[in-house]
Scaffold this active site. Sequence first.
Site, mmCIF file in Angstrom:
data_model
loop_
_atom_site.group_PDB
_atom_site.id
_atom_site.type_symbol
_atom_site.label_atom_id
_atom_site.label_comp_id
_atom_site.label_asym_id
_atom_site.label_seq_id
_atom_site.Cartn_x
_atom_site.Cartn_y
_atom_site.Cartn_z
ATOM 1 N N GLY A 110 0.913 -1.117 -0.045
ATOM 2 C CA GLY A 110 -0.061 0.022 -0.132
ATOM 3 C C GLY A 110 0.934 1.295 -0.234
ATOM 4 N N GLU A 113 1.792 1.948 -3.667
ATOM 5 C CA GLU A 113 0.482 2.394 -4.257
ATOM 6 C C GLU A 113 0.264 3.667 -3.744
ATOM 7 O OE1 GLU A 113 -1.555 -1.208 -2.511
ATOM 8 O OE2 GLU A 113 -2.113 -1.538 -4.539
HETATM 9 C C1 HXC Z 1 1.856 -3.942 10.054
HETATM 10 C C2 HXC Z 1 4.172 -3.809 10.319
HETATM 11 C C3 HXC Z 1 4.099 -3.611 8.732
HETATM 12 C C4 HXC Z 1 2.678 -3.770 7.986
HETATM 13 C C5 HXC Z 1 5.985 -3.449 9.505
HETATM 14 N N1 HXC Z 1 5.295 -3.594 10.576
HETATM 15 N N2 HXC Z 1 5.330 -3.587 8.257
HETATM 16 N N3 HXC Z 1 2.805 -3.986 10.930
HETATM 17 N N4 HXC Z 1 1.716 -4.007 8.832
HETATM 18 N N5 HXC Z 1 2.663 -3.759 6.678
HETATM 19 C C6 HXC Z 1 5.685 -3.756 11.827
HETATM 20 C C7 HXC Z 1 6.484 -4.981 12.429
HETATM 21 O O1 HXC Z 1 5.385 -6.036 12.603
HETATM 22 C C8 HXC Z 1 7.318 -4.251 13.785
HETATM 23 O O2 HXC Z 1 6.353 -4.372 14.649
HETATM 24 C C9 HXC Z 1 7.573 -3.314 13.037
HETATM 25 O O3 HXC Z 1 6.682 -2.481 12.032
HETATM 26 C C10 HXC Z 1 8.870 -2.936 12.621
HETATM 27 O O4 HXC Z 1 9.030 -4.024 11.530
HETATM 28 P P1 HXC Z 1 10.253 -5.168 11.417
HETATM 29 O O5 HXC Z 1 9.634 -6.069 10.374
HETATM 30 O O6 HXC Z 1 10.814 -5.442 12.726
HETATM 31 O O7 HXC Z 1 11.103 -4.202 10.503
HETATM 32 P P2 HXC Z 1 12.619 -4.740 9.753
HETATM 33 O O8 HXC Z 1 13.028 -6.096 10.472
HETATM 34 O O9 HXC Z 1 13.509 -3.400 9.552
HETATM 35 O O10 HXC Z 1 11.715 -4.894 8.409
HETATM 36 C C11 HXC Z 1 11.176 -4.180 7.679
HETATM 37 C C12 HXC Z 1 10.173 -4.597 6.589
HETATM 38 C C13 HXC Z 1 9.432 -5.546 7.144
HETATM 39 C C14 HXC Z 1 11.158 -5.396 5.478
HETATM 40 C C15 HXC Z 1 9.558 -3.533 5.783
HETATM 41 O O11 HXC Z 1 8.851 -5.006 7.999
HETATM 42 C C16 HXC Z 1 8.209 -6.162 6.033
HETATM 43 O O12 HXC Z 1 8.379 -7.047 5.353
HETATM 44 N N6 HXC Z 1 6.997 -5.475 6.519
HETATM 45 C C17 HXC Z 1 5.671 -5.872 5.683
HETATM 46 C C18 HXC Z 1 5.778 -5.465 4.220
HETATM 47 C C19 HXC Z 1 4.711 -5.957 3.690
HETATM 48 O O13 HXC Z 1 4.666 -7.190 3.301
HETATM 49 N N7 HXC Z 1 3.726 -4.816 2.966
HETATM 50 C C20 HXC Z 1 2.514 -5.339 2.208
HETATM 51 C C21 HXC Z 1 1.703 -5.353 3.282
HETATM 52 S S1 HXC Z 1 0.170 -5.853 2.241
HETATM 53 P P3 HXC Z 1 6.696 -5.068 15.891
HETATM 54 O O14 HXC Z 1 5.266 -4.894 16.912
HETATM 55 O O15 HXC Z 1 6.762 -6.492 15.862
HETATM 56 O O16 HXC Z 1 7.725 -4.321 16.630
HETATM 57 C C22 HXC Z 1 -0.537 -4.310 1.466
HETATM 58 C C23 HXC Z 1 -1.892 -4.502 0.862
HETATM 59 C C24 HXC Z 1 -2.165 -3.041 0.276
HETATM 60 O O17 HXC Z 1 0.169 -3.223 1.571
HETATM 61 C C25 HXC Z 1 -3.629 -3.383 -0.193
HETATM 62 C C26 HXC Z 1 -4.737 -3.563 0.685
HETATM 63 C C27 HXC Z 1 -6.231 -3.577 0.238
#
Ligand code: HXC
Length: 259
Positions: A110, A113
């Site tokens: 997102g 996006e």
């Molecule tokens: C909720 C998230 C998050 C997300 C990170 N966090 N991304 N929480 N939703 N999208 C949270 C983690 O759980 C963590 O919380 C804190 O943020 C720090 O993240 P880390 O993972 O510890 O950091 P790091 O190791 O530096 O890794 C960074 C990262 C990774 C590579 C960006 O966080 C990651 O892969 N995030 C998800 C990215 C992703 O898949 N995005 C797409 C989502 S789906 P805590 O509480 O554990 O400290 C989407 C759909 C859109 O976007 C359309 C919808 C209709």
Amino acid sequence: MEYRYLKVEKKDGKCVIAINRPEKLNALSGELLKELECAFYEVCDDGSTGVLVITGTGKAFVAGADIGEMKGFGSIEAEQYSLQGQRVFGMLEKMEIPVIAAINGYALGGGLELALSCDFRIASENAMIGLPEITLGLVPGFGGTQKLARIVGIARAKQMVMLGERISAAEACHIGLVHRVVKAEDLEKEVDALAAKLLGLGRVALKTAKYLINASADLPLAEGLNMEARAFALLFSGNEAKEGIEAFLSKRKPEFRRG
Ligand code: HXC
């Protein structure tokens, strides 16, 4: 208005909205999307803002939709959420003023996006960009499957959406996904320079250009050309074209926004 997840700053015709949920890498919850919608309405209603900048606080621009929130979704909530994001991001495309995404770090799912809905994307060299939804068993839902291909072409869009791999800012620039890559410490300065450049141009000409280019995605060429000719003609009844042409002919800089 006071926001929980946004920092809003207005200065000299520029409004900066920083998404401020750094502990979750600025993940977009439904609440956060509601705040963005309100902030965008405020910008639209405020005639003194001539350019909008969207950025994030901390190490992310936006790491995507809030995955924790999505865990509880059934199909109905998922569709509502997708439509909510599409509506909110669509406001940026319809906004009459130029919108710049200052991509200061992760722009994933997102988050990308959101950036795709902006007119300009400037990224810091440490930014990581991608649509990883497929790795969650999902597809992009805030416009990514439709908008990315229009910017980078179908082949690249399939590569990014179907593999879900993150790419560097440099690669994103190479494929035309971001306009410029700058050192992290220079991002604000470079974005300010772009904002100043836009603020020095004619507001009506800019909004017309944005409208026409956005409309081209939905129109047959003949209709788009027709619309362009009418818009071109209309600009001759305003002050900006008079000023621009006169300034060129008298070898001076135009002043589009006097008074
Ligand atoms: C909720 C998230 C998050 C997300 C990170 N966090 N991304 N929480 N939703 N999208 C949270 C983690 O759980 C963590 O919380 C804190 O943020 C720090 O993240 P880390 O993972 O510890 O950091 P790091 O190791 O530096 O890794 C960074 C990262 C990774 C590579 C960006 O966080 C990651 O892969 N995030 C998800 C990215 C992703 O898949 N995005 C797409 C989502 S789906 P805590 O509480 O554990 O400290 C989407 C759909 C859109 O976007 C359309 C919808 C209709």
